[in-house]
Design an enzyme around this catalytic site. Sequence first.
Site, PDB file in Angstrom:
ATOM      1  N   ARG A   1       0.803  -1.238   0.000  1.00 42.59           N
ATOM      2  CA  ARG A   1       0.000   0.000   0.000  1.00 42.59           C
ATOM      3  C   ARG A   1       0.830   1.279   0.000  1.00 42.59           C
ATOM      4  NH1 ARG A   1      -3.085  -3.058   3.784  1.00 42.59           N
ATOM      5  NH2 ARG A   1      -4.773  -4.101   2.675  1.00 42.59           N
TER       6      ARG A   1
ATOM      7  N   LYS B   1       7.035  22.563 -15.088  1.00 44.75           N
ATOM      8  CA  LYS B   1       6.257  21.415 -14.619  1.00 44.75           C
ATOM      9  C   LYS B   1       6.011  21.511 -13.119  1.00 44.75           C
ATOM     10  CE  LYS B   1       4.829  16.879 -14.920  1.00 44.75           C
ATOM     11  NZ  LYS B   1       4.824  15.626 -15.634  1.00 44.75           N
TER      12      LYS B   1
ATOM     13  N   HIS C   1      -1.951  10.138 -27.879  1.00 45.49           N
ATOM     14  CA  HIS C   1      -2.230   8.828 -27.289  1.00 45.49           C
ATOM     15  C   HIS C   1      -2.995   7.954 -28.273  1.00 45.49           C
ATOM     16  CE1 HIS C   1      -1.795  10.313 -22.827  1.00 45.49           C
ATOM     17  NE2 HIS C   1      -0.644  10.096 -23.410  1.00 45.49           N
TER      18      HIS C   1
ATOM     19  N   HIS D   1      -1.626  15.491 -26.524  1.00 47.88           N
ATOM     20  CA  HIS D   1      -1.638  14.122 -26.000  1.00 47.88           C
ATOM     21  C   HIS D   1      -2.921  13.363 -26.333  1.00 47.88           C
ATOM     22  CE1 HIS D   1       1.864  15.581 -23.891  1.00 47.88           C
ATOM     23  NE2 HIS D   1       2.022  14.479 -23.196  1.00 47.88           N
TER      24      HIS D   1
ATOM     25  N   HIS E   1       6.371   8.119 -27.689  1.00 49.21           N
ATOM     26  CA  HIS E   1       5.441   9.048 -27.031  1.00 49.21           C
ATOM     27  C   HIS E   1       5.656  10.487 -27.543  1.00 49.21           C
ATOM     28  CE1 HIS E   1       2.887  10.744 -23.948  1.00 49.21           C
ATOM     29  NE2 HIS E   1       3.860  11.553 -23.596  1.00 49.21           N
TER      30      HIS E   1
ATOM     31  N   ARG F   1      -3.350  21.554 -14.762  1.00 48.03           N
ATOM     32  CA  ARG F   1      -2.406  20.500 -15.112  1.00 48.03           C
ATOM     33  C   ARG F   1      -2.768  19.842 -16.450  1.00 48.03           C
ATOM     34  NH1 ARG F   1       0.655  15.910 -11.391  1.00 48.03           N
ATOM     35  NH2 ARG F   1       1.778  15.011 -13.161  1.00 48.03           N
TER      36      ARG F   1
ATOM     37  N   GLU G   1      -4.754  17.333 -11.204  1.00 41.10           N
ATOM     38  CA  GLU G   1      -5.327  17.678 -12.512  1.00 41.10           C
ATOM     39  C   GLU G   1      -6.822  17.963 -12.447  1.00 41.10           C
ATOM     40  OE1 GLU G   1      -3.443  15.697 -15.883  1.00 41.10           O
ATOM     41  OE2 GLU G   1      -5.381  15.649 -16.870  1.00 41.10           O
TER      42      GLU G   1
ATOM     43  N   LYS H   1       2.703  11.290 -11.659  1.00 45.16           N
ATOM     44  CA  LYS H   1       1.786  10.443 -12.437  1.00 45.16           C
ATOM     45  C   LYS H   1       2.492   9.128 -12.706  1.00 45.16           C
ATOM     46  CE  LYS H   1      -1.220  13.596 -14.937  1.00 45.16           C
ATOM     47  NZ  LYS H   1      -1.637  14.087 -16.274  1.00 45.16           N
TER      48      LYS H   1
ATOM     49  N   GLU I   1       8.313  17.291 -25.562  1.00 48.10           N
ATOM     50  CA  GLU I   1       7.743  17.740 -24.280  1.00 48.10           C
ATOM     51  C   GLU I   1       8.360  19.076 -23.847  1.00 48.10           C
ATOM     52  OE1 GLU I   1       5.138  16.252 -23.228  1.00 48.10           O
ATOM     53  OE2 GLU I   1       5.318  14.071 -23.131  1.00 48.10           O
TER      54      GLU I   1
ATOM     55  N   ASN J   1      -1.185  18.276 -21.227  1.00 50.77           N
ATOM     56  CA  ASN J   1      -1.614  17.261 -22.184  1.00 50.77           C
ATOM     57  C   ASN J   1      -1.752  17.806 -23.594  1.00 50.77           C
ATOM     58  OD1 ASN J   1      -2.145  14.494 -21.301  1.00 50.77           O
ATOM     59  ND2 ASN J   1      -3.230  15.535 -19.647  1.00 50.77           N
TER      60      ASN J   1
HETATM   61  P1  NAD Z   1      11.386   4.967 -22.622  1.00 50.08           P
HETATM   62  O1  NAD Z   1      11.305   4.864 -21.177  1.00 50.08           O
HETATM   63  O2  NAD Z   1      10.833   3.855 -23.443  1.00 50.08           O
HETATM   64  O3  NAD Z   1      12.905   5.204 -23.032  1.00 50.08           O
HETATM   65  C1  NAD Z   1      13.237   5.345 -24.378  1.00 50.08           C
HETATM   66  C2  NAD Z   1      14.349   4.351 -24.795  1.00 50.08           C
HETATM   67  O4  NAD Z   1      15.598   4.842 -24.363  1.00 50.08           O
HETATM   68  C3  NAD Z   1      14.204   2.969 -24.182  1.00 50.08           C
HETATM   69  O5  NAD Z   1      14.621   2.009 -25.117  1.00 50.08           O
HETATM   70  C4  NAD Z   1      15.179   3.039 -23.018  1.00 50.08           C
HETATM   71  O6  NAD Z   1      15.629   1.775 -22.597  1.00 50.08           O
HETATM   72  C5  NAD Z   1      16.276   3.860 -23.607  1.00 50.08           C
HETATM   73  N1  NAD Z   1      17.121   4.581 -22.676  1.00 50.08           N
HETATM   74  C6  NAD Z   1      16.765   5.183 -21.544  1.00 50.08           C
HETATM   75  N2  NAD Z   1      17.774   5.882 -21.033  1.00 50.08           N
HETATM   76  C7  NAD Z   1      18.820   5.702 -21.870  1.00 50.08           C
HETATM   77  C8  NAD Z   1      20.144   6.183 -21.889  1.00 50.08           C
HETATM   78  N3  NAD Z   1      20.587   7.060 -20.989  1.00 50.08           N
HETATM   79  N4  NAD Z   1      20.964   5.773 -22.873  1.00 50.08           N
HETATM   80  C9  NAD Z   1      20.498   4.932 -23.838  1.00 50.08           C
HETATM   81  N5  NAD Z   1      19.254   4.469 -23.890  1.00 50.08           N
HETATM   82  C10 NAD Z   1      18.423   4.852 -22.915  1.00 50.08           C
HETATM   83  O7  NAD Z   1      10.674   6.297 -23.170  1.00 50.08           O
HETATM   84  P2  NAD Z   1      10.605   7.783 -22.598  1.00 50.08           P
HETATM   85  O8  NAD Z   1      10.489   8.634 -23.792  1.00 50.08           O
HETATM   86  O9  NAD Z   1      11.657   8.053 -21.608  1.00 50.08           O
HETATM   87  O10 NAD Z   1       9.220   7.790 -21.802  1.00 50.08           O
HETATM   88  C11 NAD Z   1       7.998   7.595 -22.474  1.00 50.08           C
HETATM   89  C12 NAD Z   1       6.985   7.116 -21.471  1.00 50.08           C
HETATM   90  O11 NAD Z   1       6.802   8.117 -20.476  1.00 50.08           O
HETATM   91  C13 NAD Z   1       5.621   6.851 -22.069  1.00 50.08           C
HETATM   92  O12 NAD Z   1       5.114   5.651 -21.570  1.00 50.08           O
HETATM   93  C14 NAD Z   1       4.779   8.023 -21.588  1.00 50.08           C
HETATM   94  O13 NAD Z   1       3.430   7.698 -21.464  1.00 50.08           O
HETATM   95  C15 NAD Z   1       5.416   8.308 -20.251  1.00 50.08           C
HETATM   96  N6  NAD Z   1       5.207   9.674 -19.771  1.00 50.08           N
HETATM   97  C16 NAD Z   1       4.805   9.839 -18.492  1.00 50.08           C
HETATM   98  C17 NAD Z   1       4.642  11.091 -17.977  1.00 50.08           C
HETATM   99  C18 NAD Z   1       4.266  11.266 -16.534  1.00 50.08           C
HETATM  100  O14 NAD Z   1       3.960  12.389 -16.132  1.00 50.08           O
HETATM  101  N7  NAD Z   1       4.306  10.221 -15.732  1.00 50.08           N
HETATM  102  C19 NAD Z   1       4.881  12.224 -18.767  1.00 50.08           C
HETATM  103  C20 NAD Z   1       5.303  12.035 -20.074  1.00 50.08           C
HETATM  104  C21 NAD Z   1       5.467  10.752 -20.576  1.00 50.08           C
HETATM  105  N1  GLY Z   2       2.687  14.702 -18.519  1.00 51.26           N
HETATM  106  C1  GLY Z   2       1.447  15.240 -18.066  1.00 51.26           C
HETATM  107  C2  GLY Z   2       1.411  15.480 -16.599  1.00 51.26           C
HETATM  108  O1  GLY Z   2       2.306  15.155 -15.872  1.00 51.26           O
HETATM  109  O2  GLY Z   2       0.439  15.962 -16.114  1.00 51.26           O
END
Ligand code: NAD
Ligand code: GLY
Length: 367
Positions: free
Chosen positions: A120, A226, A251, A247, A264, A240, A236, A142, A184, A244
Amino acid sequence: MQTLTVELGDRAYPIHIGPGLLDRADLVLPHLIQKRAVIVTNTTVGPLYLERFSQTLKNAGMQVDSVVLPDGEAYKNWETLNLIFDALLTQRAERKTTLIALGGGVIGDLTGFAAASYQRGMPFIQIPTTLLAQVDSSVGGKTGINHPLGKNMIGAFYQPQLVLADTETLNTLPARELSAGLAEVIKYGLIRDLPFLEWLEANMEALMARDTTALTYAIRRSCENKAEVVAADERESGQRALLNLGHTFGHAIETGMGYGNWLHGEGVSAGTMLAADLSRRMGLISTADVERIAALFHRAGLPVVAPDLGYDAYMDYMGVDKKVEAGRIRFVLFKQLGEAFVSGPGTPNDYDPDALRATLTEAVSKS
Ligand code: NAD
Ligand code: GLY
């Protein structure tokens, strides 16, 4: 090193940005309850940074375990989440053990959700290693996973104790992933920070060349934006949702094209162009504004034309979105460059369905 704070009262936490932070146990130790951590990473980031970061913590007297997940957006699901729980239970992790996400946004979102639900709730730390994760996903709490019917539809708001963004990790990032992160970054300029947008227009080549000073400034300014938005509207209920921008369309692109085929950030870029086209058709911004946005994404190596999923498929996918209210899709649209708003049912701000149909049939590629 530069430090910002996400101001959330007794849950406030620092974001440290700078080179060589993977060697800085002193930044981690103050945020632990127990000198014990489990690091979650993947098969790409693990070989690059897991041993080094584990050693940093072990040298400071910590017990460190790890779990290495398969890499990719396609693995941001229940099955992979369960691998984290398997490891935590096998390793007898306790409620006061800290879970550490070492990787991009996929690892961060999965790890945060695991931390929110294991016993939890256990403390967790974000060590983002992609540009996208350093400017966006590691900040704000998030967390979650995808469902085959909708992106990020299962999850929790759960804040980390600390974000440690080691800018040197970006040296190993593939060019396509750097560009995805820039989507972003550009977003913050478009929704609320015109001076930053203008700075990005002046410095895009330096960012693409991974100039350290430029990248560090872009990460810092993005995190400042942010952190301000999250502090004002953590869950949100209002502003917030502006984060998006692009997005809702993006998405739909990610889900419709199959998770992992469009990154993404690529979905956000092409999706923002659809939001811009819709805004233009509604008379909110000019054709010159739309071209200005497209030029910046293009210089960042990002797609500016969305794939032709078909109007019905777009509408179906966009109907599964966390912004939907009373069955009505809500879009982030432009008031002007540097200022966005969220369309709302029954208000003068609602989107124009005819304009949306035109956007989804005319502004997408005709491949
Ligand atoms: P990802 O986590 O898939 O990373 C991209 C690629 O880079 C992967 O293959 C990873 O293994 C590789 N990688 C990571 N660090 C590396 C490094 N230093 N050197 C070499 N390779 C490396 O993708 P991302 O773009 O980081 O994240 C996208 C995800 O984040 C999506 O699922 C999206 O929905 C989510 N997201 C979440 C939020 C939030 O607020 N929580 C906001 C924006 C996006
Ligand atoms: N990436 C959108 C948020 O964090 O609200």
